[in-house]
Scaffold this motif. Structure first.
Motif, PDB file in Angstrom:
ATOM      1  N   GLY A 515       0.836  -1.204   0.000  1.00  0.00           N
ATOM      2  CA  GLY A 515       0.000   0.000   0.000  1.00  0.00           C
ATOM      3  C   GLY A 515       0.864   1.244   0.000  1.00  0.00           C
ATOM      4  O   GLY A 515       2.040   1.210  -0.346  1.00  0.00           O
ATOM      5  N   GLY A 516       0.287   2.358   0.399  1.00  0.00           N
ATOM      6  CA  GLY A 516       1.018   3.610   0.431  1.00  0.00           C
ATOM      7  C   GLY A 516       0.179   4.702   1.068  1.00  0.00           C
ATOM      8  O   GLY A 516      -0.936   4.451   1.541  1.00  0.00           O
ATOM      9  N   HIS A 517       0.714   5.906   1.083  1.00  0.00           N
ATOM     10  CA  HIS A 517       0.026   7.036   1.715  1.00  0.00           C
ATOM     11  C   HIS A 517      -0.205   8.183   0.735  1.00  0.00           C
ATOM     12  O   HIS A 517      -0.608   9.274   1.135  1.00  0.00           O
ATOM     13  N   GLU A 518       0.036   7.947  -0.548  1.00  0.00           N
ATOM     14  CA  GLU A 518      -0.190   8.991  -1.544  1.00  0.00           C
ATOM     15  C   GLU A 518      -1.694   9.249  -1.728  1.00  0.00           C
ATOM     16  O   GLU A 518      -2.537   8.475  -1.277  1.00  0.00           O
ATOM     17  N   THR A 519      -2.001  10.351  -2.403  1.00  0.00           N
ATOM     18  CA  THR A 519      -3.393  10.689  -2.728  1.00  0.00           C
ATOM     19  C   THR A 519      -3.689  10.283  -4.162  1.00  0.00           C
ATOM     20  O   THR A 519      -2.947  10.627  -5.075  1.00  0.00           O
ATOM     21  N   ILE A 520      -4.776   9.537  -4.337  1.00  0.00           N
ATOM     22  CA  ILE A 520      -5.154   9.011  -5.655  1.00  0.00           C
ATOM     23  C   ILE A 520      -6.535   9.529  -6.026  1.00  0.00           C
ATOM     24  O   ILE A 520      -7.454   9.535  -5.199  1.00  0.00           O
ATOM     25  N   LEU A 521      -6.673   9.969  -7.268  1.00  0.00           N
ATOM     26  CA  LEU A 521      -7.966  10.421  -7.793  1.00  0.00           C
ATOM     27  C   LEU A 521      -8.575   9.297  -8.627  1.00  0.00           C
ATOM     28  O   LEU A 521      -7.990   8.871  -9.625  1.00  0.00           O
ATOM     29  N   VAL A 522      -9.740   8.803  -8.205  1.00  0.00           N
ATOM     30  CA  VAL A 522     -10.449   7.728  -8.909  1.00  0.00           C
ATOM     31  C   VAL A 522     -11.571   8.350  -9.748  1.00  0.00           C
ATOM     32  O   VAL A 522     -12.410   9.075  -9.221  1.00  0.00           O
ATOM     33  N   VAL A 523     -11.577   8.053 -11.048  1.00  0.00           N
ATOM     34  CA  VAL A 523     -12.607   8.578 -11.949  1.00  0.00           C
ATOM     35  C   VAL A 523     -13.298   7.389 -12.606  1.00  0.00           C
ATOM     36  O   VAL A 523     -12.686   6.647 -13.361  1.00  0.00           O
ATOM     37  N   GLU A 524     -14.584   7.206 -12.295  1.00  0.00           N
ATOM     38  CA  GLU A 524     -15.335   6.046 -12.785  1.00  0.00           C
ATOM     39  C   GLU A 524     -16.813   6.408 -12.828  1.00  0.00           C
ATOM     40  O   GLU A 524     -17.357   6.911 -11.840  1.00  0.00           O
ATOM     41  N   ASP A 525     -17.475   6.212 -13.988  1.00  0.00           N
ATOM     42  CA  ASP A 525     -18.872   6.616 -14.107  1.00  0.00           C
ATOM     43  C   ASP A 525     -19.831   5.600 -13.500  1.00  0.00           C
ATOM     44  O   ASP A 525     -20.973   5.940 -13.210  1.00  0.00           O
ATOM     45  N   ASP A 526     -19.408   4.357 -13.287  1.00  0.00           N
ATOM     46  CA  ASP A 526     -20.252   3.359 -12.641  1.00  0.00           C
ATOM     47  C   ASP A 526     -20.066   3.484 -11.137  1.00  0.00           C
ATOM     48  O   ASP A 526     -18.994   3.212 -10.597  1.00  0.00           O
ATOM     49  N   ALA A 527     -21.136   3.900 -10.433  1.00  0.00           N
ATOM     50  CA  ALA A 527     -21.016   4.195  -8.993  1.00  0.00           C
ATOM     51  C   ALA A 527     -20.596   2.968  -8.203  1.00  0.00           C
ATOM     52  O   ALA A 527     -19.849   3.073  -7.228  1.00  0.00           O
ATOM     53  N   ALA A 547     -14.383  11.015  -8.510  1.00  0.00           N
ATOM     54  CA  ALA A 547     -15.215  11.799  -9.423  1.00  0.00           C
ATOM     55  C   ALA A 547     -15.965  10.822 -10.325  1.00  0.00           C
ATOM     56  O   ALA A 547     -15.487   9.733 -10.630  1.00  0.00           O
ATOM     57  N   ALA A 548     -17.171  11.252 -10.752  1.00  0.00           N
ATOM     58  CA  ALA A 548     -18.019  10.399 -11.577  1.00  0.00           C
ATOM     59  C   ALA A 548     -17.791  10.609 -13.070  1.00  0.00           C
ATOM     60  O   ALA A 548     -18.283   9.841 -13.882  1.00  0.00           O
ATOM     61  N   ASN A 549     -17.043  11.660 -13.444  1.00  0.00           N
ATOM     62  CA  ASN A 549     -16.795  11.922 -14.862  1.00  0.00           C
ATOM     63  C   ASN A 549     -15.559  12.817 -15.000  1.00  0.00           C
ATOM     64  O   ASN A 549     -15.010  13.302 -13.994  1.00  0.00           O
ATOM     65  N   GLY A 550     -15.144  13.030 -16.242  1.00  0.00           N
ATOM     66  CA  GLY A 550     -13.928  13.789 -16.481  1.00  0.00           C
ATOM     67  C   GLY A 550     -14.011  15.234 -16.036  1.00  0.00           C
ATOM     68  O   GLY A 550     -13.053  15.783 -15.476  1.00  0.00           O
ATOM     69  N   GLU A 551     -15.160  15.888 -16.283  1.00  0.00           N
ATOM     70  CA  GLU A 551     -15.312  17.294 -15.900  1.00  0.00           C
ATOM     71  C   GLU A 551     -15.209  17.461 -14.381  1.00  0.00           C
ATOM     72  O   GLU A 551     -14.529  18.368 -13.886  1.00  0.00           O
ATOM     73  N   GLU A 552     -15.880  16.578 -13.651  1.00  0.00           N
ATOM     74  CA  GLU A 552     -15.805  16.648 -12.194  1.00  0.00           C
ATOM     75  C   GLU A 552     -14.380  16.365 -11.712  1.00  0.00           C
ATOM     76  O   GLU A 552     -13.907  16.970 -10.750  1.00  0.00           O
ATOM     77  N   ALA A 553     -13.695  15.458 -12.401  1.00  0.00           N
ATOM     78  CA  ALA A 553     -12.321  15.123 -12.020  1.00  0.00           C
ATOM     79  C   ALA A 553     -11.402  16.341 -12.096  1.00  0.00           C
ATOM     80  O   ALA A 553     -10.546  16.535 -11.231  1.00  0.00           O
ATOM     81  N   THR A 568      -8.294   6.142 -13.832  1.00  0.00           N
ATOM     82  CA  THR A 568      -9.499   6.505 -14.559  1.00  0.00           C
ATOM     83  C   THR A 568      -9.950   5.425 -15.524  1.00  0.00           C
ATOM     84  O   THR A 568      -9.121   4.730 -16.144  1.00  0.00           O
ATOM     85  N   ASP A 569     -11.274   5.295 -15.645  1.00  0.00           N
ATOM     86  CA  ASP A 569     -11.846   4.458 -16.694  1.00  0.00           C
ATOM     87  C   ASP A 569     -11.537   5.119 -18.047  1.00  0.00           C
ATOM     88  O   ASP A 569     -11.458   6.339 -18.149  1.00  0.00           O
ATOM     89  N   ILE A 570     -11.363   4.299 -19.081  1.00  0.00           N
ATOM     90  CA  ILE A 570     -11.053   4.851 -20.398  1.00  0.00           C
ATOM     91  C   ILE A 570     -12.306   5.396 -21.072  1.00  0.00           C
ATOM     92  O   ILE A 570     -12.331   6.531 -21.561  1.00  0.00           O
ATOM     93  N   SER A 571     -13.380   4.601 -21.091  1.00  0.00           N
ATOM     94  CA  SER A 571     -14.597   5.005 -21.813  1.00  0.00           C
ATOM     95  C   SER A 571     -15.628   5.523 -20.824  1.00  0.00           C
ATOM     96  O   SER A 571     -16.120   4.789 -19.968  1.00  0.00           O
ATOM     97  N   MET A 572     -15.914   6.828 -20.931  1.00  0.00           N
ATOM     98  CA  MET A 572     -16.924   7.466 -20.081  1.00  0.00           C
ATOM     99  C   MET A 572     -17.706   8.450 -20.932  1.00  0.00           C
ATOM    100  O   MET A 572     -17.172   9.002 -21.901  1.00  0.00           O
ATOM    101  N   PRO A 573     -18.972   8.697 -20.583  1.00  0.00           N
ATOM    102  CA  PRO A 573     -19.727   9.729 -21.297  1.00  0.00           C
ATOM    103  C   PRO A 573     -19.067  11.092 -21.127  1.00  0.00           C
ATOM    104  O   PRO A 573     -18.452  11.373 -20.095  1.00  0.00           O
ATOM    105  N   GLY A 574     -19.176  11.939 -22.129  1.00  0.00           N
ATOM    106  CA  GLY A 574     -18.568  13.266 -22.050  1.00  0.00           C
ATOM    107  C   GLY A 574     -17.073  13.183 -22.261  1.00  0.00           C
ATOM    108  O   GLY A 574     -16.586  12.624 -23.249  1.00  0.00           O
TER     109      GLY A 574
END
Length: 634
Positions: A515-527, A547-553, A568-574
């Motif tokens: 594991g680790g202590h870094e901060t990670i941003l998860v972007v995925e449209d499927d809740a 975040a639920a999408n790229g704009e929110e990310a 991040t997921d590769i294929s997301m709306p928007g």
């Protein structure tokens, strides 16, 4: 009135005033400093009773830390009306007491009388410290409570907005504080909210306060979501405040919908299986009678009609066979088969079937791809999927069939009803076609449901595949995006050499993972997938933003400069994952990027990954994720 009576009246007034102020810390003394009155409040504050101090010099008794000139202070009072300062007086037992001392001047019998009002500075500071501590505690709760929290006043204006509420609604706190809470509501609640408050304040009639209900929320980007709202009421400084606790129900609703869909498919399977069984009995009678009639007929015209009827009977038998497959009542002959070898040997037939306009790619990863399945039925399922893929690519495209062994852990398995954790052989059929809408995905496995034109298909292809996989003890998923393509994934329980289809036991976890202590941003449209990813990362020790999408990310990234990795997921709306990665590369080139995709290969979705971008194919295990993260971050 003579002067004597006037002075007597003033003295009486002063005595009455001092008596009224007796509970307060009041000291009265003359210009010479001799104490004439010592209130009960002063006795409690300094420790001396009135009998002990009246007639003593106030400065000699209280010994202020700095020398005071009473005459100079009286001169200041006569000029400015009052005098105040922070003084350090002495208590009877010798310890120092810091007071905020306010001096005013009155006259008795023509003599000036100084009245001191002494406020215990430590008490005031303690109250202030207590208030500051309470505010800090409240702010801490506001920022860490798992549910979103919104506080409004009695006219509906937002006064507090937690960080969870920021993530949920997409607003920064300073964007909504001071605005009416209607900004977070879609119609018709938006138009009715103020009336609800007025009605409650005037009549006491409750709609949500103290009751709780499921309503819809409105995000900054205009999308709505289901939420559970509980509202509490309090009174502060004579004014009502309302605190709303909000729980996002998007993930729960999706899981409930999955369960309802599974139950519906089970019910339809039982119904169609039973009907097909009875219909087969009828076809058996019809076919048998036609055979007996054939032996007695010599008329060529009659025989022609009879053969047409026999052909229709055969078609009916095939149809009932597909219905039995969906209803999981078809006879299976499972054998231990290497699915990699089966797909390799069968791929040439698929290639000839789909035509030259579609490029077929077969990928067999690793060994250990043995499963106990009915080989011919699996081949039939693959052929159905390949034909569906071909029809979704009228201008040609890429069709990929991938086989590899995967492990579905407890976190992943709990997202889907009827799926058990364990080792599976994944057979993924992926195309670059038109993709499916949510409505089509939800109904894709239903018998007789089809998006093709009349006469182009029965709508039983996918339902037959669904029935075969479920009857084999496996699981089937559809991953699809409009304009991106579709991936149908068959999870068939792996044979020996691993843990196949274990019960959902959270205790059966992998060994300690890095594991680790870094901060990670998860972007995925499927809740649901996002929830599992966040839970896994937090269990590894990482700090997680989501975040639920790229704009929110991008908004989350702007607020959190310490983010070390984008997952991040590769294929997301928007804004898709690869587009998001390119923007992140420009503004934060130091951030590592890890992609994930449900497609067999990222390029199947027409995506070119950003430089240094690595990727995990869904489904990925906690071990896969942990090792890939450390590989990137280290």
């Amino acid at each position: 009135m003579d002067e004597t009576a006037k002075f007597r009246t003033q003295a009486d007034d002063l005595i009455r005033l001092v008596a009224v102020l007796d509970p307060i810390n009041v000291v009265a003394h003359g210009e010479d400093g001799i104490i004439s009155h010592w209130s009960a409040g002063s006795a409690e504050l300094f420790g001396w009773s009135p009998d002990e101090v009246v007639g003593l010099h106030v400065m000699e008794l209280l010994q202020p830390g700095s020398s005071l000139d009473i005459a100079a202070i009286i001169a200041d009072i006569r000029t400015g009306g009052a005098w105040k300062s922070t003084l350090e007086y002495r208590h009877k037992d010798g310890h120092a007491i810091t007071v905020l001392s306010r001096w005013v001047l009155s006259e008795v019998d023509g003599q000036p009388v100084v009245i001191q009002l002494n406020e215990d500075f430590r008490s005031a500071a303690s109250i202030q410290e207590s208030l500051s501590a309470r505010e800090a505690h409240f702010r801490s709760i506001l920022q860490t409570v798992p549910e979103a929290m919104v506080v409004i006043d009695e006219v509906g204006v937002i006064t507090s907005f937690s960080s969870t509420a920021e993530d949920l609604f997409g607003y920064e706190a300073d964007e909504v504080e001071g605005e009416n809470v209607r900004i977070l509501m879609p119609s018709p609640d938006r138009e009715s909210h103020d009336r609800y408050i007025v009605n409650y304040l005037t009549s006491g009639q409750r709609r949500i306060i103290g009751l709780g209900r499921v309503v819809k929320g409105l995000r900054k980007d205009g999308t709505t979501f289901p939420m559970e709202l509980a509202v509490g009421e309090a009174i502060s400084n004579g004014r009502r405040i309302f605190t709303g606790f909000i729980r996002d129900l998007t993930s729960r609703h999706k899981i409930e919908e999955e369960l309802r869909q599974a139950q519906k498919m089970e019910a339809i399977g039982q119904l169609t299986g039973g009907l097909a069984h009875d219909f087969n009995n009828l076809l058996t009678v019809i076919s048998g009678n036609l055979e007996m009639l054939e032996m007695k007929l010599d008329d060529p015209r009659a025989l022609t009609l009879l053969h047409e009827a026999q052909g229709a009977t055969d078609d009916g038998a095939k149809l009932t066979g597909q219905l039995l497959a969906f209803g999981r009542r078809q006879p299976l002959n499972p054998r231990l088969i290497d699915l990699g070898q089966l797909v390799s040997s069968f791929s040439e037939l698929i290639r000839r079937t789909i035509g030259d306009s579609v490029d077929l790619r077969t990928t067999i990863r690793g060994g250990g791809n043995e499963a106990l399945v009915d080989g011919p039925q699996l081949q039939n399922a693959l052929l159905n999927l390949a034909l569906n893929a071909r029809d979704s690519m009228p201008s040609g495209g890429l069709l990929t069939i991938e086989v590899n062994r995967v492990h579905l852990d407890f976190d992943y398995a709990q997202m889907y009803p009827q799926l058990r954790a364990g080792d599976y052989v994944l057979v993924a059929v992926t195309d670059t076609g038109t993709g499916m809408t949510e409505e089509v995905k939800n109904r894709a496995f239903e018998p007789f449901f089809t998006t093709k034109t009349a006469g182009s298909g029965t709508g039983l292809g996918l339902s037959m595949v669904y029935g075969f996989v479920r009857q084999s003890g496996g699981h089937i998923q559809i991953y699809s995006e409009i304009g991106q393509g579709t991936s149908v994934r068959l999870f068939l329980p792996a044979a020996s050499g691993g843990t196949a289809a274990l019960p959902n036991d959270p205790g059966r976890r992998a060994a300690e993972l890095p594991g680790g202590h870094e901060t990670i941003l998860v972007v995925e449209d499927d809740a649901r997938v996002r929830r599992v990813a966040v839970a896994r990362l937090e269990s590894f020790g990482y700090s997680v933003c989501q975040a639920a999408n790229g704009e929110e990310a991008l908004r989350v990234l702007e607020r959190n400069p310490g983010i070390a990795l984008l997952f991040t997921d590769i294929s997301m709306p928007g804004l898709s994952g690869d587009q998001l990665a390119k923007i992140v590369r420009d503004i934060r080139p130091d951030i590592k990027i890890l992609f994930t995709s449900g497609y067999a290969e990222p390029e199947v979705a027409g995506k070119q990954l950003a430089a240094d971008g690595r990727w995990l194919k869904k489904p990925y295990t906690a071990r896969d994720l942990a090792l890939e993260l450390r590989s990137l971050l280290d």
